[in-house]
Write a protein that holds these residues in place. Structure first.
Motif, PDB file in Angstrom:
ATOM      1  N   MET A   1       9.199   7.393   1.126  1.00 47.17           N
ATOM      2  CA  MET A   1       9.076   6.165   1.915  1.00 47.17           C
ATOM      3  C   MET A   1       7.665   5.570   1.846  1.00 47.17           C
ATOM      4  O   MET A   1       7.321   4.657   2.611  1.00 47.17           O
ATOM      5  CB  MET A   1       9.467   6.374   3.374  1.00 47.17           C
ATOM      6  CG  MET A   1      10.962   6.591   3.600  1.00 47.17           C
ATOM      7  SD  MET A   1      11.962   5.094   3.273  1.00 47.17           S
ATOM      8  CE  MET A   1      12.752   5.550   1.713  1.00 47.17           C
ATOM      9  N   LEU A   2       6.843   6.034   0.917  1.00 45.57           N
ATOM     10  CA  LEU A   2       5.521   5.454   0.732  1.00 45.57           C
ATOM     11  C   LEU A   2       5.653   4.135  -0.024  1.00 45.57           C
ATOM     12  O   LEU A   2       6.365   4.057  -1.029  1.00 45.57           O
ATOM     13  CB  LEU A   2       4.610   6.413  -0.033  1.00 45.57           C
ATOM     14  CG  LEU A   2       4.265   7.714   0.692  1.00 45.57           C
ATOM     15  CD1 LEU A   2       3.431   8.625  -0.208  1.00 45.57           C
ATOM     16  CD2 LEU A   2       3.532   7.441   1.995  1.00 45.57           C
ATOM     17  N   GLY A   3       4.982   3.101   0.464  1.00 49.16           N
ATOM     18  CA  GLY A   3       5.076   1.789  -0.174  1.00 49.16           C
ATOM     19  C   GLY A   3       6.372   1.067   0.134  1.00 49.16           C
ATOM     20  O   GLY A   3       6.734   0.123  -0.569  1.00 49.16           O
ATOM     21  N   MET A   4       7.062   1.478   1.203  1.00 49.83           N
ATOM     22  CA  MET A   4       8.349   0.891   1.567  1.00 49.83           C
ATOM     23  C   MET A   4       8.268   0.115   2.886  1.00 49.83           C
ATOM     24  O   MET A   4       7.330   0.276   3.667  1.00 49.83           O
ATOM     25  CB  MET A   4       9.406   1.993   1.695  1.00 49.83           C
ATOM     26  CG  MET A   4       9.779   2.659   0.393  1.00 49.83           C
ATOM     27  SD  MET A   4      10.684   1.512  -0.691  1.00 49.83           S
ATOM     28  CE  MET A   4      11.368   2.642  -1.890  1.00 49.83           C
TER      29      MET A   4
ATOM     30  N   SER B   1       0.835  -1.195   0.000  1.00 53.99           N
ATOM     31  CA  SER B   1       0.000   0.000   0.000  1.00 53.99           C
ATOM     32  C   SER B   1       0.869   1.244   0.000  1.00 53.99           C
ATOM     33  O   SER B   1       1.912   1.280   0.665  1.00 53.99           O
ATOM     34  CB  SER B   1      -0.912   0.002   1.236  1.00 53.99           C
ATOM     35  OG  SER B   1      -1.622   1.221   1.343  1.00 53.99           O
ATOM     36  N   ASP B   2       0.434   2.267  -0.727  1.00 45.81           N
ATOM     37  CA  ASP B   2       1.114   3.557  -0.741  1.00 45.81           C
ATOM     38  C   ASP B   2       0.486   4.537   0.244  1.00 45.81           C
ATOM     39  O   ASP B   2       0.841   5.717   0.265  1.00 45.81           O
ATOM     40  CB  ASP B   2       1.083   4.167  -2.151  1.00 45.81           C
ATOM     41  CG  ASP B   2       1.933   3.386  -3.134  1.00 45.81           C
ATOM     42  OD1 ASP B   2       2.891   2.741  -2.696  1.00 45.81           O
ATOM     43  OD2 ASP B   2       1.633   3.434  -4.345  1.00 45.81           O
ATOM     44  N   ASP B   3      -0.453   4.069   1.058  1.00 45.92           N
ATOM     45  CA  ASP B   3      -1.124   4.920   2.034  1.00 45.92           C
ATOM     46  C   ASP B   3      -0.121   5.411   3.079  1.00 45.92           C
ATOM     47  O   ASP B   3       0.776   4.665   3.495  1.00 45.92           O
ATOM     48  CB  ASP B   3      -2.235   4.124   2.718  1.00 45.92           C
ATOM     49  CG  ASP B   3      -3.183   5.010   3.515  1.00 45.92           C
ATOM     50  OD1 ASP B   3      -2.726   5.635   4.495  1.00 45.92           O
ATOM     51  OD2 ASP B   3      -4.377   5.080   3.160  1.00 45.92           O
ATOM     52  N   GLU B   4      -0.296   6.674   3.519  1.00 50.62           N
ATOM     53  CA  GLU B   4       0.607   7.240   4.521  1.00 50.62           C
ATOM     54  C   GLU B   4       0.595   6.438   5.819  1.00 50.62           C
ATOM     55  O   GLU B   4       1.575   6.457   6.581  1.00 50.62           O
ATOM     56  CB  GLU B   4       0.224   8.696   4.806  1.00 50.62           C
ATOM     57  CG  GLU B   4       0.521   9.642   3.649  1.00 50.62           C
ATOM     58  CD  GLU B   4       0.272  11.095   4.019  1.00 50.62           C
ATOM     59  OE1 GLU B   4       0.044  11.363   5.226  1.00 50.62           O
ATOM     60  OE2 GLU B   4       0.310  11.950   3.127  1.00 50.62           O
ATOM     61  N   ARG B   5      -0.502   5.747   6.063  1.00 52.87           N
ATOM     62  CA  ARG B   5      -0.623   4.935   7.274  1.00 52.87           C
ATOM     63  C   ARG B   5       0.490   3.896   7.356  1.00 52.87           C
ATOM     64  O   ARG B   5       0.884   3.482   8.440  1.00 52.87           O
ATOM     65  CB  ARG B   5      -1.982   4.258   7.274  1.00 52.87           C
ATOM     66  CG  ARG B   5      -2.233   3.296   8.419  1.00 52.87           C
ATOM     67  CD  ARG B   5      -3.658   2.788   8.381  1.00 52.87           C
ATOM     68  NE  ARG B   5      -3.956   1.873   9.469  1.00 52.87           N
ATOM     69  CZ  ARG B   5      -5.176   1.455   9.785  1.00 52.87           C
ATOM     70  NH1 ARG B   5      -6.211   1.892   9.060  1.00 52.87           N
ATOM     71  NH2 ARG B   5      -5.359   0.620  10.787  1.00 52.87           N
ATOM     72  N   TYR B   6       1.000   3.467   6.190  1.00 56.02           N
ATOM     73  CA  TYR B   6       2.012   2.415   6.127  1.00 56.02           C
ATOM     74  C   TYR B   6       3.364   2.947   5.645  1.00 56.02           C
ATOM     75  O   TYR B   6       4.168   2.207   5.102  1.00 56.02           O
ATOM     76  CB  TYR B   6       1.538   1.300   5.201  1.00 56.02           C
ATOM     77  CG  TYR B   6       0.209   0.691   5.623  1.00 56.02           C
ATOM     78  CD1 TYR B   6       0.120  -0.124   6.743  1.00 56.02           C
ATOM     79  CD2 TYR B   6      -0.953   0.963   4.900  1.00 56.02           C
ATOM     80  CE1 TYR B   6      -1.089  -0.665   7.141  1.00 56.02           C
ATOM     81  CE2 TYR B   6      -2.173   0.416   5.282  1.00 56.02           C
ATOM     82  CZ  TYR B   6      -2.235  -0.396   6.403  1.00 56.02           C
ATOM     83  OH  TYR B   6      -3.439  -0.929   6.801  1.00 56.02           O
ATOM     84  N   ARG B   7       3.602   4.236   5.851  1.00 55.30           N
ATOM     85  CA  ARG B   7       4.854   4.828   5.378  1.00 55.30           C
ATOM     86  C   ARG B   7       6.047   4.067   5.967  1.00 55.30           C
ATOM     87  O   ARG B   7       6.093   3.773   7.161  1.00 55.30           O
ATOM     88  CB  ARG B   7       4.930   6.299   5.774  1.00 55.30           C
ATOM     89  CG  ARG B   7       6.055   7.053   5.056  1.00 55.30           C
ATOM     90  CD  ARG B   7       6.221   8.448   5.621  1.00 55.30           C
ATOM     91  NE  ARG B   7       5.063   9.290   5.424  1.00 55.30           N
ATOM     92  CZ  ARG B   7       4.863  10.083   4.367  1.00 55.30           C
ATOM     93  NH1 ARG B   7       5.768  10.112   3.410  1.00 55.30           N
ATOM     94  NH2 ARG B   7       3.785  10.837   4.287  1.00 55.30           N
ATOM     95  N   GLY B   8       7.004   3.760   5.117  1.00 52.97           N
ATOM     96  CA  GLY B   8       8.151   2.971   5.533  1.00 52.97           C
ATOM     97  C   GLY B   8       9.263   3.784   6.145  1.00 52.97           C
ATOM     98  O   GLY B   8       9.074   4.925   6.558  1.00 52.97           O
ATOM     99  N   GLY B   9      10.455   3.194   6.202  1.00 56.42           N
ATOM    100  CA  GLY B   9      11.587   3.859   6.833  1.00 56.42           C
ATOM    101  C   GLY B   9      11.300   4.096   8.296  1.00 56.42           C
ATOM    102  O   GLY B   9      10.813   3.213   9.002  1.00 56.42           O
TER     103      GLY B   9
END
Length: 397
Positions: free
Chosen positions: A226-229, A195-203
């Motif tokens: 870091m979206l989708g990461m 998901s590219d949702d901000e809720r799941y922002r990576g890093g």
């Protein structure tokens, strides 16, 4: 054509043996323990040899999918297969290797082997966590047995323990098919979603500020947003805590899952070196061979590019389904590069029956459930946790 005296004698012996032969029904019942009985078999070499009856019966009901390595040979490449060739060929299907959506109570639903955006029955599948976590699974328990004898080391995978050997049970389970974890920043849970949702922002959960770096990517690329990461900058203790919020049976890269991947890779691919050169062709026995190359381990000036944060989006390799092979992914050019059409670097990302990064990738990963104690130059001890979960209503992973 005339026979000499010696040849005539041999013919008479053959004729006598034939005339004295008995049907099975005419033979006397066997006596003694089964362990002392032997039968005649034709082995994989085509030669007729003897085999213990007890072993033949046991292996027929518990076929071995295995490989062997010569102990005196430094190569990680297996010397050959061992056990049942058909069992080894069919091992991925026998264990149900591939992609599934798994709910928090560990109900598994198989995805289409060729299209991970739909279920095996053709209905659409959401990969954003609303239908379950994106997991790479084996759907039944199996046993791993290592045997060292006769100058060889044998690795065997069976569905039941091998009689007289120390067989280790690997429970039914799985691991994130993305090869890393994603954080639900709202509920502070570890996930495996795409998901590219901000809720799941990576890093570390925030977009990167990279303007001071000479080679940084553009601010709207995944390598900066870091979206989708995958999530990073989290301790192993915290990863475990966030994983267990999903409920009983969940953990963060538990050592059993990691060991299962390494064992399955070595036995199926016939090498202990996952970075051995990739070979798309099967060998003369119809078996997989070779590793997956460097993967995403040779990033030049990673620190200068995005300060060692994730490079590969979780969506990479989605199109592979349950396939095995390499997927090309090109990093965006540096923002100040004169040629924006030329990628900064193009990687070949490994996929092993749907498992992206195939046990290794560009990120360091914690392995939970092991503690290593080392006394330099003296000894190294590894302490292994007994279990990761309680029974939970009669089911364990």
């Amino acid at each position: 054509m005339a026979f000499n005296e010696t040849e005539e004698g041999k013919l008479r012996e053959l004729l006598t043996a034939f005339e004295n032969g008995k049907r099975i029904s005419d033979l006397s019942p066997a006596e003694g323990e089964m362990s002392a009985m032997q039968i005649e078999v034709m082995d994989g070499s085509g030669e007729t040899r003897r085999m213990e009856l007890e072993r033949a019966v046991a292996e027929a009901g518990n076929p071995i999918a295995g490989r062997w390595w010569a102990n005196g040979n430094a190569t990680p490449k297996a010397g050959g297969w061992w056990g049942s060739l058909e069992a080894l060929r069919r091992l991925p299907a026998t264990l149900g290797l591939g992609r599934y959506l798994v709910t928090d109570d560990r109900e598994m639903r198989k995805l289409d082997p060729e299209d991970s955006r739909k279920f095996a029955d053709g209905s659409p599948a959401a990969l954003d966590g609303s239908m379950g976590q994106c997991m790479w699974c084996w759907t039944r328990a199996w046993y791993f047995t290592e045997i060292v004898e006769g100058g060889r080391t044998y690795w065997a995978i069976t569905l039941k323990p091998i009689e007289g050997r120390k067989s280790v049970r690997i429970p039914k389970g799985g691991i994130a098919w993305t090869g890393a974890g994603v954080m639900d920043r709202t509920e502070q849970k570890l996930c495996s979603v795409i998901s590219d949702d901000e809720r799941y922002r990576g890093g570390n959960g925030a977009a990167l500020t990279l303007t001071g770096n000479a080679k940084h990517p553009a601010t709207d690329t995944p390598q900066a947003t870091m979206l989708g990461m995958a999530a990073t900058s989290i301790s192993t203790t915290s990863f475990g805590t966030y994983a267990r919020k999903r409920g009983d049976g969940w953990e963060a890269n538990w050592f059993v899952a990691q060991a299962a991947v390494q064992i399955l890779f070595s036995v199926i691919m016939g090498t202990r070196n996952s970075q051995e050169a990739y070979n798309a062709e099967k060998d003369a026995d119809g078996l997989y061979q070779g590793g997956f190359g460097a993967g995403v381990t040779d990033m030049p000036d990673w620190g200068g590019y995005n300060s060692y944060y994730p490079l590969i989006p979780t969506s990479v390799g989605l199109e592979m389904g349950d396939g095995t092979g390499l997927v090309e992914y090109s990093l965006p050019a540096s923002e100040d590069a004169e040629d924006q059409e030329t990628p900064y670097k193009t990687f070949k990302v490994p996929v092993f029956f749907g498992l992206v990064h195939a046990g290794y990738g560009h990120l360091w990963r914690w392995t939970r459930g092991l503690v290593v104690s080392q006394e330099a130059g003296v000894k190294t001890e590894v302490y292994v946790a007994k279990s990761m979960a309680t029974d939970g209503g009669g089911r364990k992973w």
